[in-house]
Design a protein around this motif. Sequence first.
Motif, short mmCIF file in Angstrom:
data_model
loop_
_atom_site.label_atom_id
_atom_site.label_comp_id
_atom_site.label_asym_id
_atom_site.label_seq_id
_atom_site.Cartn_x
_atom_site.Cartn_y
_atom_site.Cartn_z
N ARG A 1 0.83 -1.22 0.00
CA ARG A 1 0.00 0.00 0.00
C ARG A 1 0.86 1.26 0.00
NH1 ARG A 1 -2.67 1.52 4.46
NH2 ARG A 1 -4.11 2.87 3.33
N THR A 2 0.39 2.25 -0.72
CA THR A 2 1.04 3.55 -0.66
C THR A 2 0.65 4.26 0.64
OG1 THR A 2 1.20 5.74 -1.63
CG2 THR A 2 -0.89 4.59 -1.96
N LYS A 3 1.55 5.03 1.16
CA LYS A 3 1.24 5.81 2.36
C LYS A 3 0.22 6.91 2.05
CE LYS A 3 4.94 9.15 1.63
NZ LYS A 3 6.38 9.36 1.77
N HIS A 4 0.02 7.19 0.74
CA HIS A 4 -0.89 8.27 0.39
C HIS A 4 -2.35 7.83 0.31
CE1 HIS A 4 2.45 10.93 -0.34
NE2 HIS A 4 2.97 10.12 -1.24
N ALA A 5 -2.63 6.52 0.49
CA ALA A 5 -4.02 6.06 0.44
C ALA A 5 -4.72 6.41 1.75
CB ALA A 5 -4.07 4.56 0.21
N HIS A 6 -6.01 6.73 1.63
CA HIS A 6 -6.78 6.98 2.84
C HIS A 6 -6.91 5.69 3.64
CE1 HIS A 6 -7.82 11.12 2.07
NE2 HIS A 6 -7.99 10.80 0.79
N HIS A 7 -7.23 5.84 4.90
CA HIS A 7 -7.33 4.72 5.84
C HIS A 7 -8.17 3.58 5.27
CE1 HIS A 7 -7.29 2.67 9.64
NE2 HIS A 7 -8.60 2.55 9.58
N GLY A 8 -7.61 2.40 5.24
CA GLY A 8 -8.37 1.23 4.87
C GLY A 8 -8.48 0.97 3.38
N VAL A 9 -8.02 1.90 2.57
CA VAL A 9 -8.11 1.70 1.13
C VAL A 9 -6.86 1.00 0.60
CG1 VAL A 9 -8.27 2.86 -1.12
CG2 VAL A 9 -9.59 3.71 0.83
N GLN A 10 -7.09 -0.09 -0.17
CA GLN A 10 -5.98 -0.78 -0.82
C GLN A 10 -5.64 -0.05 -2.11
OE1 GLN A 10 -3.78 -3.22 -0.17
NE2 GLN A 10 -2.90 -2.71 -2.18
N ASP A 11 -4.46 0.51 -2.16
CA ASP A 11 -4.03 1.24 -3.35
C ASP A 11 -2.52 1.14 -3.41
OD1 ASP A 11 -4.34 2.92 -5.61
OD2 ASP A 11 -3.85 4.67 -4.39
N PRO A 12 -1.88 0.71 -4.50
CA PRO A 12 -2.47 0.31 -5.78
C PRO A 12 -3.14 -1.07 -5.75
CG PRO A 12 -0.09 -0.02 -5.80
CD PRO A 12 -0.42 0.67 -4.51
N GLN A 13 -3.80 -1.42 -6.87
CA GLN A 13 -4.32 -2.76 -7.11
C GLN A 13 -3.86 -3.19 -8.51
OE1 GLN A 13 -8.55 -3.53 -5.95
NE2 GLN A 13 -8.64 -1.33 -5.54
N MET A 14 -3.68 -4.49 -8.64
CA MET A 14 -3.33 -5.02 -9.97
C MET A 14 -4.37 -6.08 -10.32
SD MET A 14 -0.93 -5.13 -12.48
CE MET A 14 0.61 -4.54 -11.78
N VAL A 15 -5.02 -5.90 -11.46
CA VAL A 15 -6.02 -6.86 -11.89
C VAL A 15 -5.52 -7.63 -13.11
CG1 VAL A 15 -8.26 -7.01 -13.08
CG2 VAL A 15 -8.09 -5.87 -10.88
N LEU A 16 -5.77 -8.92 -13.11
CA LEU A 16 -5.46 -9.76 -14.27
C LEU A 16 -6.74 -10.35 -14.82
CD1 LEU A 16 -2.86 -9.94 -12.28
CD2 LEU A 16 -2.18 -11.77 -13.82
N LEU A 17 -6.98 -10.10 -16.09
CA LEU A 17 -8.15 -10.65 -16.77
C LEU A 17 -7.66 -11.58 -17.87
CD1 LEU A 17 -9.97 -7.28 -17.27
CD2 LEU A 17 -11.11 -9.24 -16.25
N LYS A 18 -8.40 -12.66 -18.08
CA LYS A 18 -8.12 -13.44 -19.29
C LYS A 18 -9.36 -13.47 -20.15
CE LYS A 18 -5.01 -16.91 -19.55
NZ LYS A 18 -4.35 -18.16 -19.10
N THR A 19 -9.16 -13.40 -21.45
CA THR A 19 -10.29 -13.42 -22.36
C THR A 19 -10.56 -14.85 -22.82
OG1 THR A 19 -9.06 -13.21 -24.41
CG2 THR A 19 -9.55 -11.16 -23.22
#
Lengths: 338, 338, 338, 338
Positions: C199-217
């Motif tokens: 988590r970045t220290k710049h995220a508000h309390h409780g927010v997961q940031d960044p996130q990485m999403v993987l999609l497959k088609t």
Amino acid sequence: MTVRIGVIGVGMIGQDHIRRCTQVLNGCQIVAASDINVQSVQKVFDQYQITGKAYDNGHDVIASPEVDAILVTSSGPTHEEYVLAAIKAGKPVFCEKPLAVTAQGCERIVKAEMAAGKRLVQVGFMRSFDACYRKLKTTLSSGQLGEPLVVKCVHHNAEVGDSYTTDMGVTDSMVHEFDIIRWLLNDDYHSIQVVSPRRTKHAHHGVQDPQMVLLKTKKGVLITIDLFVNCQYGYDIRCDVVCEDGIAYMPSPLQVPVRTRGQLSEHVNADWRERFIVAYDIELQSFVDNAKQQRVEGPSAWDGFVASTTAAAGMVALTSGQITPVDIPDCPAFYRKA
Amino acid sequence: MTVRIGVIGVGMIGQDHIRRCTQVLNGCQIVAASDINVQSVQKVFDQYQITGKAYDNGHDVIASPEVDAILVTSSGPTHEEYVLAAIKAGKPVFCEKPLAVTAQGCERIVKAEMAAGKRLVQVGFMRSFDACYRKLKTTLSSGQLGEPLVVKCVHHNAEVGDSYTTDMGVTDSMVHEFDIIRWLLNDDYHSIQVVSPRRTKHAHHGVQDPQMVLLKTKKGVLITIDLFVNCQYGYDIRCDVVCEDGIAYMPSPLQVPVRTRGQLSEHVNADWRERFIVAYDIELQSFVDNAKQQRVEGPSAWDGFVASTTAAAGMVALTSGQITPVDIPDCPAFYRKA
Amino acid sequence: MTVRIGVIGVGMIGQDHIRRCTQVLNGCQIVAASDINVQSVQKVFDQYQITGKAYDNGHDVIASPEVDAILVTSSGPTHEEYVLAAIKAGKPVFCEKPLAVTAQGCERIVKAEMAAGKRLVQVGFMRSFDACYRKLKTTLSSGQLGEPLVVKCVHHNAEVGDSYTTDMGVTDSMVHEFDIIRWLLNDDYHSIQVVSPRRTKHAHHGVQDPQMVLLKTKKGVLITIDLFVNCQYGYDIRCDVVCEDGIAYMPSPLQVPVRTRGQLSEHVNADWRERFIVAYDIELQSFVDNAKQQRVEGPSAWDGFVASTTAAAGMVALTSGQITPVDIPDCPAFYRKA
Amino acid sequence: MTVRIGVIGVGMIGQDHIRRCTQVLNGCQIVAASDINVQSVQKVFDQYQITGKAYDNGHDVIASPEVDAILVTSSGPTHEEYVLAAIKAGKPVFCEKPLAVTAQGCERIVKAEMAAGKRLVQVGFMRSFDACYRKLKTTLSSGQLGEPLVVKCVHHNAEVGDSYTTDMGVTDSMVHEFDIIRWLLNDDYHSIQVVSPRRTKHAHHGVQDPQMVLLKTKKGVLITIDLFVNCQYGYDIRCDVVCEDGIAYMPSPLQVPVRTRGQLSEHVNADWRERFIVAYDIELQSFVDNAKQQRVEGPSAWDGFVASTTAAAGMVALTSGQITPVDIPDCPAFYRKA
């Protein structure tokens, strides 16, 4: 002072290091070399006008009182034995990849070196001597971008031969990223996952290409490695580091931009030789410069052990498709970097 | 074989070359050096653990039978004398800029060298050893872009001291372009014009900055040099070559692109040291490698003479504001490059 | 012919579309608008010198015989009702995101539209009208790079307010990628995984940031989405498409490169308005141009349904950390694109 | 309010503006048009479903009480007459280049317009409506880079037909730079010089190509224009502005970078249509938007006069090879911009 070097194995890479020590580097001299085929040693000596001892056995090179430092460039399975012998002799040893063919072999070297009481082994991971990676690390170390959170790597080869297997993507190709990202982050791996995207038609039968690997470090940093060994367009190594306060991008090697025939374009490196050729010079010069001062720095036996352990976990992950733990012991104080 | 080098003058640049020969380059050794202040020689020898002869006179260095090759790094007005002596002694000599303080002095060296019957002099123009210029030349030489028609140079310094005069723009700064563009084009100058744009408020009193120079070659190629020695933003050397079938742009040195604080940015070199540091190593290694084989290549006494002659014409053009002829004799066969 | 438009909801986005239709677009005219607060309608009409009918109810707008086409810009939960009514009235309707607040709501709209026998609904996904994405698609469609294998997206916001939750990363932010990548690839999703980096220290309390999403088609293409909504440095939307024969990179918006204060730099967009402002004009002009010809194109109700369904699967994946199936029915022929 | 437009001349450019007014722009309507060949007017009206009056004479268009504003797109030699008539009628008139075929003709228009007491004429210089130039001007106007000192322009065309003459380089091609650089700098020209580099083999018989023009402004700013109309590689318009505290570079149009076949490359525009197509829309929308408010902005009759006067001086300079004065009267207060 000139560092007197003995080379074990004068195959292609051994010959190249002999040329490098003789014609390029500062402060070293080839004084001995061995090869199963002892005639080939003399042939190389003649080619580079070297006056040195030719042996048919690496142990003689290590034992020679005229030899200050060792280069191990023999076949992979013999590395462990020679590195252990060099440690026993108390001589600095530069060993090409792999340090040993198993994580267990690497561990034996680690233990022997710790028992010897000082670092004697440098492993041949050359990327940390590359100007692009070094500049990237300098930027990260400056602290201006805050803590790293996500690292996105690209490892693309134009093509690979038909002996290349899916496994080698993990054990031979990505092992470079396994090593260099630890160097970049000063962090260790916690888990690994291998994802298989749609296959390129250019892959040989049965080979999964491209592959995408996700690593997480103990601090939680996510690393993605986009491996594509039949990308056709060239050899392309990239690394973006997303930090709390910004992103740093590894620069690409110098190319001449040209506007011609309806395009603005520049050359992409054809292969790893073209891309990393200078890094090899700097890597070995660094070994020589340190040897002069009776010390060894750069990629250590521990680094070799960790890369090997990570690759082993990667193999499990490749088979299972699951997020797989990477069990790396805490780094002994002996190997810890300032 | 190791080239034994004697250095004349151990000021800043002399010391730097001694360090370079001792710690960086392959195949050479400092064995003697001179300075008006002979103690300073011994001090430098101690610093780099060199065992060599210290003289108070450059001629003793040249005469020493232990010395194979000479570096002239003394004050400018003494260069001609030492270079002539080295030629007389038949020893390869690397001379820092200027080769001589006048075009006439350069001409005397040219004549002496031709009389000696072989090339012995390399002049310290380092740009042709810079990777960026070399890659540019490789692209041009490939022929893919056809004949060059227009060359646009940028020569920007962040700032210059208050001893810098308008004349020095031509004689000290642009003299680098005068040399390198000939190397790039294999062509000679025919005329020169100096244009004075609006002055920057950052120039010291009485100094015209920026300046724009237009050169035409014997083949008609137009070269523009945008000189701006108080550009504030950094040290910036650029070169675009417009050819019949396209344009080649000299690449900029490697920098790490960063996205932070609302900008995508990268560092601009601060000064010429940062920009050309590696070129100096390659330049002197080239001198050493050639000396080993009893030959001299790279920028020649003739090149030094032509740069000096062009600068002299530039001084006339600066005063008159007119298109001024540059009278360069045909290059003697002795100096012609393949 | 001029398309006569009725607007439902004159909040910020409704007002902006009224301005756009009146002052920017070609071939349309605002003739009616509604808002719970009917006075605000007249106020907007006065501001833009519009002579039109003001209603307190969207259904009156839809029913008005003077209205040819509808813009739904009311609050999210009311969208479904108005879109269904417009379909019933047989009038083209442009609906801002979300089409409906649930996948089920979207599905009801899909069914109603299919029952009506012709496309009437355009959903407000604006990215496919952005010049950068369009140029990228043109390159991919040319076939010069072969089949796409891996798509790497970046979705970075400088910062988000303290009402932003981890879920919104999937449902509000990445939903744009869910839509645009289908448009780019003509393919559908098969699975989704959400990975949480450090988590970045710049995220508000409780927010997961960044996130990485993987999609497959369904075809196996892997899509990674690097979401980072507190990246600090600016608004940055990127898309690299790795294909069998090369890579295409979405261009960044035009910026002026500047060399100053030791850096070569250019501005990074501050927010989505700056980045996509022109795309909104093109999006709505496209709706108008099609409406003139009694047809609707662009992002469809089906696209809205798929994006909503994918986001729902993403929510499951976010909670479980597992690779989660995305169950998207086959696209009905009714919605299939050429 | 809708601006009712009459078009004089329905050749290629006239037809294109009719299409633009009908299908692209906001707030205008074609109500009349003329052509020597009056049938062709009706044909265009039919194509775009326009109900308007067709005349065989531009004066009827100007006189028509249904016409609010005029577009002059007839042949060059007729422009002056129609623009003067429009001024007399007190109607806003947009006139394609050239405003008049001589500087004297331009001057007559300037006088007539000043006599009329208000601006009525916009000349068809489209570059100031181009996003790249506008962004460059915004950067310069911010003051962050200090005063401009040197402007370096590139104007390259892939090729020109065999009717293109050396003179046209000055009068047709560079006239665009003459206009746009004044707009960029808010400064006037003081002198001009034309330099002829080595000719490309791709130029038609007798044509000097490339050409390099040097202009100095009254404030002393130096402008170089590198014109090359047979550059082969594409259409390339560039502008670097060297200021006291840094350099601003005009951005290039959006292109998709691609890595394929051993290169990183992007498309270069093929011709001016591709490059400036959007600028034409913005240019004419601006005319319409201003006409609605009974005013005219953008490139003025004075700008047309100055461009024409500068081109005339350029012709003298081309012949003489000398630095030639450009005699531009002080800009009347009537035409001065805020």
